[in-house]
Design a protein around this motif. Sequence first.
Motif: not given
Lengths: 111, 115
Positions: B11-38
Motif C-alpha cells: 500500500i502506498t499513501v501520502s504523508e498526512g493521509a489516513s491509513l487502513e490495513l486489512r486483516c481477516n481471520y479464520s478462527y472457531g472461537a473468540t480470537p486473540y488478535l495482534f498487529w506487529y510492525v517490522q
Amino acid sequence: NAGVTQTPKFRVLKTGQSMTLLCAQDMNHEYMYWYRQDPGMGLRLIHYSVGEGTTAKGEVPDGYNVSRLKKQNFLLGLESAAPSQTSVYFCASTFDPYEQYFGPGTRLTVT
Amino acid sequence: AQSVTQPDIHITVSEGASLELRCNYSYGATPYLFWYVQSPGQGLQLLLKYFSGDTLVQGIKGFEAEFKRSQSSFNLRKPSVHWSDAAEYFCAVAASSYNTDKLIFGTGTRLQVFP
C-alpha cells in the motif's frame, strides 16, 4: 537490559554444512520461538519452547533441531544446510504467549 | 485450521493521509488478535492486541484497530500517516483457544509513504 539478541547477524553456508544460531534473552521469559521469514510468506514457526528443557515442533520443523538447555538461551541447528533454508531467521521470547519480543534477525544464505 | 489473510501486499499513501490495513481471520472461537510492525532490517514490534471487551483497541504510535466479529476482521487504522510509519505490518492470531502459546501470522502488508 539487551532484550533478545541473535548471533550471528549474517552467515553464508555451502550446501551440506552445519551451523548453530544462538538466541539469548535477558528478560527471564519462559517461552521462546524460532521463525523463518521468506518473501510473501510472512513468518513461519520452526520450533518453540515453553520452558527450560522443553521443545516442540512448529509449522516448518524439517531440517532443523533446537535445544533449550538454559532458560535464557534457545539454539537453532541446521545439520546439513540446503538452499531452501536460505531465509531470515527470527527469535522471539515472551513471559506469556501474547506479546512476543523479537530479536533483530539472522540473514542466512545457503549456496 | 486457524488462518490470517492480509489481502493487500503493498500500500502506498501520502504523508498526512489516513491509513487502513486489512486483516481477516479464520478462527472457531473468540480470537486473540495482534498487529506487529517490522521496520526495515529490524525484528517485529507489537503495535496492539485484542483479547476481549471493547472492540476498538488503541496501540502505540497512534495506531488503532477494530475487531468486527461479523466480518471476521481486525483492520488497523491511523488517521494521519507519518513518513516514519513506512514499514511492513503483520496481523496475527493465536493458534487456538487451548493452544495460545503460538501465533499464526499473515503474509504482511508493506506500507510506503510518499512526502
